[in-house]
Each structure stands twice: as C-alpha cells, then as structure tokens.
Design a protein around this motif. Sequence first.
Motif, PDB file in Angstrom:
ATOM      1  N   ASP A 281      38.491  38.508 -75.403  1.00  0.00           N
ATOM      2  CA  ASP A 281      37.063  38.492 -75.749  1.00  0.00           C
ATOM      3  C   ASP A 281      36.173  38.852 -74.549  1.00  0.00           C
ATOM      4  O   ASP A 281      36.649  39.336 -73.522  1.00  0.00           O
ATOM      5  N   GLU A 282      34.905  38.558 -74.684  1.00  0.00           N
ATOM      6  CA  GLU A 282      33.911  38.843 -73.652  1.00  0.00           C
ATOM      7  C   GLU A 282      34.239  38.122 -72.335  1.00  0.00           C
ATOM      8  O   GLU A 282      34.032  38.655 -71.236  1.00  0.00           O
ATOM      9  N   THR A 283      34.781  36.893 -72.445  1.00  0.00           N
ATOM     10  CA  THR A 283      35.132  36.128 -71.234  1.00  0.00           C
ATOM     11  C   THR A 283      36.207  36.865 -70.430  1.00  0.00           C
ATOM     12  O   THR A 283      36.122  36.971 -69.203  1.00  0.00           O
ATOM     13  N   GLY A 284      37.195  37.412 -71.141  1.00  0.00           N
ATOM     14  CA  GLY A 284      38.245  38.195 -70.483  1.00  0.00           C
ATOM     15  C   GLY A 284      37.648  39.413 -69.782  1.00  0.00           C
ATOM     16  O   GLY A 284      38.024  39.750 -68.658  1.00  0.00           O
ATOM     17  N   GLN A 285      36.711  40.048 -70.439  1.00  0.00           N
ATOM     18  CA  GLN A 285      36.036  41.220 -69.873  1.00  0.00           C
ATOM     19  C   GLN A 285      35.269  40.848 -68.603  1.00  0.00           C
ATOM     20  O   GLN A 285      35.243  41.595 -67.637  1.00  0.00           O
ATOM     21  N   GLN A 286      34.662  39.663 -68.643  1.00  0.00           N
ATOM     22  CA  GLN A 286      33.897  39.201 -67.481  1.00  0.00           C
ATOM     23  C   GLN A 286      34.820  38.954 -66.288  1.00  0.00           C
ATOM     24  O   GLN A 286      34.480  39.307 -65.162  1.00  0.00           O
ATOM     25  N   LEU A 287      35.972  38.342 -66.547  1.00  0.00           N
ATOM     26  CA  LEU A 287      36.950  38.110 -65.471  1.00  0.00           C
ATOM     27  C   LEU A 287      37.396  39.450 -64.900  1.00  0.00           C
ATOM     28  O   LEU A 287      37.486  39.629 -63.683  1.00  0.00           O
ATOM     29  N   LEU A 332      34.715  32.938 -60.596  1.00  0.00           N
ATOM     30  CA  LEU A 332      34.293  31.999 -61.649  1.00  0.00           C
ATOM     31  C   LEU A 332      32.846  31.524 -61.478  1.00  0.00           C
ATOM     32  O   LEU A 332      32.359  30.711 -62.274  1.00  0.00           O
ATOM     33  N   ASP A 333      32.171  32.039 -60.440  1.00  0.00           N
ATOM     34  CA  ASP A 333      30.806  31.583 -60.113  1.00  0.00           C
ATOM     35  C   ASP A 333      29.812  31.557 -61.273  1.00  0.00           C
ATOM     36  O   ASP A 333      28.906  30.736 -61.290  1.00  0.00           O
ATOM     37  N   THR A 334      29.939  32.497 -62.201  1.00  0.00           N
ATOM     38  CA  THR A 334      28.889  32.636 -63.218  1.00  0.00           C
ATOM     39  C   THR A 334      29.184  31.898 -64.528  1.00  0.00           C
ATOM     40  O   THR A 334      28.334  31.855 -65.416  1.00  0.00           O
ATOM     41  N   PHE A 335      30.375  31.328 -64.638  1.00  0.00           N
ATOM     42  CA  PHE A 335      30.750  30.733 -65.926  1.00  0.00           C
ATOM     43  C   PHE A 335      30.123  29.356 -66.158  1.00  0.00           C
ATOM     44  O   PHE A 335      30.113  28.523 -65.264  1.00  0.00           O
ATOM     45  N   LYS A 336      29.646  29.156 -67.380  1.00  0.00           N
ATOM     46  CA  LYS A 336      29.020  27.881 -67.728  1.00  0.00           C
ATOM     47  C   LYS A 336      30.097  26.798 -67.865  1.00  0.00           C
ATOM     48  O   LYS A 336      29.937  25.675 -67.377  1.00  0.00           O
ATOM     49  N   THR A 337      31.166  27.153 -68.522  1.00  0.00           N
ATOM     50  CA  THR A 337      32.313  26.242 -68.604  1.00  0.00           C
ATOM     51  C   THR A 337      33.580  27.025 -68.267  1.00  0.00           C
ATOM     52  O   THR A 337      33.645  28.248 -68.462  1.00  0.00           O
ATOM     53  N   ILE A 338      34.554  26.299 -67.770  1.00  0.00           N
ATOM     54  CA  ILE A 338      35.811  26.926 -67.354  1.00  0.00           C
ATOM     55  C   ILE A 338      36.968  26.172 -67.996  1.00  0.00           C
ATOM     56  O   ILE A 338      37.002  24.946 -67.962  1.00  0.00           O
ATOM     57  N   LYS A 339      37.884  26.928 -68.576  1.00  0.00           N
ATOM     58  CA  LYS A 339      39.028  26.270 -69.217  1.00  0.00           C
ATOM     59  C   LYS A 339      40.266  26.313 -68.317  1.00  0.00           C
ATOM     60  O   LYS A 339      40.453  27.268 -67.565  1.00  0.00           O
TER      61      LYS A 339
END
Length: 426
Positions: A281-287, A332-339
């Motif tokens: 998803d978008e989170t993967g793209q952000q990483l 990971l600086d920009t993530f609101k939550t991290i799994k």
Amino acid sequence: MSAIVLVGAQWGDEGKGKITDYLSARADCVVRYQGGSNAGHTVAVHNEKFMLHLIPSGILYPETLCIVGNGVVVDMEKVLAELQGLQQRGIDTSNLRISLRAPVVMPYHKKIDALEDRSSNIGTTKKGIGPTYADKINRIGFRFCDLVGDREYFATRLKTMVEYKNRIIQEIYHEEGFDYKELMDQLLSQADQLKKYLADTSYLVYSAIRDGKRVIFEGAQGTLLDIDHGTYPYVTSSHPTAGGACVGAGIGPTYINRVLGIAKAYTTRVGEGPFPTELFDETGQQLLKRGAEFGVTTGRQRRCGWLDTVILRYAERINGLTDIAITKLDVLDTFKTIKVCVAYRYKGTLIHEFPEDIKILKECEPEYIELPGWQEDITGITRYEDLPLKARAYLAKIEEITGVKQSIIAVGPKRSQTIVRDLMYM
Ligand code: GDP
Ligand code: IMO
Ligand code: MG
C-alpha cells in the motif's frame, strides 16, 4: 583481542557498508568472507558516495588492510574495474589482498546464472554466484592459485571445462558458447594484473588477530539469504551468517569475540521469495521513497515492509549476536504510527519461531503491535539522549523483544549520522 563479525540480520542491504566504514576508522583489517559482486555496499563520506561490490568497505582508510577471503567468489573483471574506479577517485588500494584460495567467477558462470535464473526465477543478481559456488562444491572450479600456478595443467583443465560448459550453454539453452583460447588469454591477463594482490589471506588475518590488531569481518547479504538458514531456495549460495566468517576467512571460532547484527528499522527484500510483513500500500511506497530503496548492484526496486522481530530473534539465534546496529531509523521520521511484527499467525495459531518451510512462511500473517511515531527530523541527532522519547521507546521495544542490546543507531547515510551507544571492544 578484537575480532568482530558484522552480519546482515535481514535480507541484505541493511547498511553493512556504512557501519563497516564507520567502525573501520578504528580497525586495522577488514575482511570479506563470502558472497561476491552480488553485494552492493554503500559508503557515504562527506558529499561523496562509494558503491563497493567486492572490495571491503574499509578501503577508504589507507592504513587499513583489506582482505578478500577464500570464501568470496571473485569476478576478476569486476574487481579490476572496481580498483580502477577507486584509484581514479584518489583512493589508495595498495592494501588490498585477495586469497589465493578464492574461487574465480568465470564468464560461463555468469552466462549460466542468467540463463538458469530465467527458468528458476529466484531473481538472482546474475553475477555468476550460484554457478561458481556449485563448481567449487563439485570440485571442478578454478581458484586463483590455479591461475597463477602450472600453466599447462591450467590450460588442460580449462579446455575440458569449456567444452563441458559449452555443451550446457549450446545444447540446453541454444546460446553461443565460449572460445577456449580467447578465454584462456583473457583470464591469464586478468590474473596477471591481480597477481600483486594475491596472498595467503588466512595467515594475514590470523597474524593480525594474534598481534592484537582490530579486525572486522564484513558480511555480505544477510541471515535470511544464507544457503542453509535462509528462505531456501530464495537465497544466495553462500553463508552470510556469522559462522561463515570462520570458514570464509580461514580462522577458528575462538578468534572471534563479537558478532554485530545490522538491522534496518523496517524490512526490505530484493528479488523473489516470501516476505511476511511486505506492504503493498501507500505505507510501503513511503518506505521505498524515504529509504531510497533501490538495489546497488542491479538497480531493482526493493520490496518494503514493517520491522519483523521474529526475523531478528532468529538472526540472534543463528548468528549468536552480541549486539545490534539499527540503521535507517530516520526513514520512519514521518510516520504517525509504526507497526512491529512480533509473531506470525499460521492457520489460526501463533508461531513465534521462524519456520523452515517457505510454504508455511508464505501463508504466515504478521501479528503486529503498534507504536506511536515521533514525527520529527532526527537526521541531525548525534547523541542517544537527544532522540525523541517516542523514537527511544521504539528502540527500547525492539531491544526488549530481541533481548539484544543496540550499540549503534544510524540516522542517515553519512558517517557523521551515527549514534554510538557502546563501542564495545572497538
Ligand atoms: P548494505 O548492502 O548492507 O551495505 O546496504 P546498501 O548500501 O545496499 O543499502 C543501504 C542504503 O541505505 C545505502 O544507500 C546507504 O547509504 C543508506 N543508509 C545506510 N544507513 C542509513 C541510515 O541510517 N539512514 C538512511 N536514510 N540511509 C542509510
Ligand atoms: P548486500 O551485500 C540484497 C539476493 C538477490 C536474489 C538472491 C540470490 O548488498 O546486502 P545471487 O545473485 O546471490 O545468487 O541472488 O539474493 N541478493 C541480495 N539481496 N542484498 C544483497 O547483497 C544481495 N545479494 C544477493 O536479489 O534474491
Ligand atoms: Mg547492498
């Protein structure tokens, strides 16, 4: 005594080059012990970037002895090009030594790797790694000592081998084979250019350790790409794990006193094979974007996902990690939550240990815990105490789950973007 094995704790590209370079400032000797030009290790110094494939990441320090051990498969064309590239940039390469026992990657190995991978679909780097190790194990390979030894004996063996490889290339794959004479001339000329670097490297490493010098064993690839302990068959053909350092450098285990695992603050993988925490998803793209996750050797896009502590605990077990370096925390600086994955769910039951069967692994669903992100730029931070509380909580959680202390935290690609919590024996 200070001999440290630096090993990738995931699927490679964890930032081993960066950490090796950082620790090399205090090292006398850096040793590659497995893999070959499939590796791509990046070292960023000031505004310059160096991509190293076969030459150890200690090469930027002129005093450091850099060794390519017997466990590394060496492509002479590549090593010559790499040497030339470094020399053109003003790097002194006179301290490089290559093992006389190291297997040589032949042009037919690269060709066969490319042809075979088309059918098996592992997504290899096509650098001839698998075919070269296969010939070594099959006892039909060539080592450097063969190329600089009795010429007649070498010529006879090469002729037979080229005929044999040509049959495979021509009869199975219907591609053009190799001319034995041409190949012979090419190999002897390359070996001649490398002659001054060839040595009994086991003796050099042994002597360095016995003399109290600081030695770093720089692993390539990572634990999950290990031929025995990785996600077989989606692995490389060597032992990136810590045990590989002994065999691949020619020293006994009693000479090693630290095993530093390198782990990204999330997970990536390049090539095919199962990957439980992969994000589509978008989170993967952000990483992918924030981490600039593109392969150094092949330019391929790396697959990205959340941190998997089942893998890290497995890496601790297989390598006997004394400590861990967490890299790319800044991504990971920009993530609101991290799994963070803490276990797998397989057919309704929880699995805590990394499964050996990839058919099971393919069906494993990650069990996540969720932590708050710090949403702050940490790339300029140089002291652990100055990291945001939430970033420290993230690190503490990983430390708690893995039971391994974190000695180094990387917050950017440069040498200066490295937080050292404990130098241990370095
Ligand atoms: P290796 O194969 O383990 O040496 O790793 P690669 O060099 O293939 O990939 C790691 C990439 O991440 C390289 O581009 C490094 O410059 C970069 N890198 C290393 N550490 C950090 C870090 O802490 N933060 C960021 N943003 N990049 C890093
Ligand atoms: P560094 O040292 C990440 C992967 C390939 C493929 C599999 C087998 O930079 O961490 P091979 O050519 O070795 O037979 O390919 O292993 N692979 C790597 N992935 N980092 C590497 O090295 C790798 N070296 C090989 O993508 O999936
Ligand atoms: Mg790499």
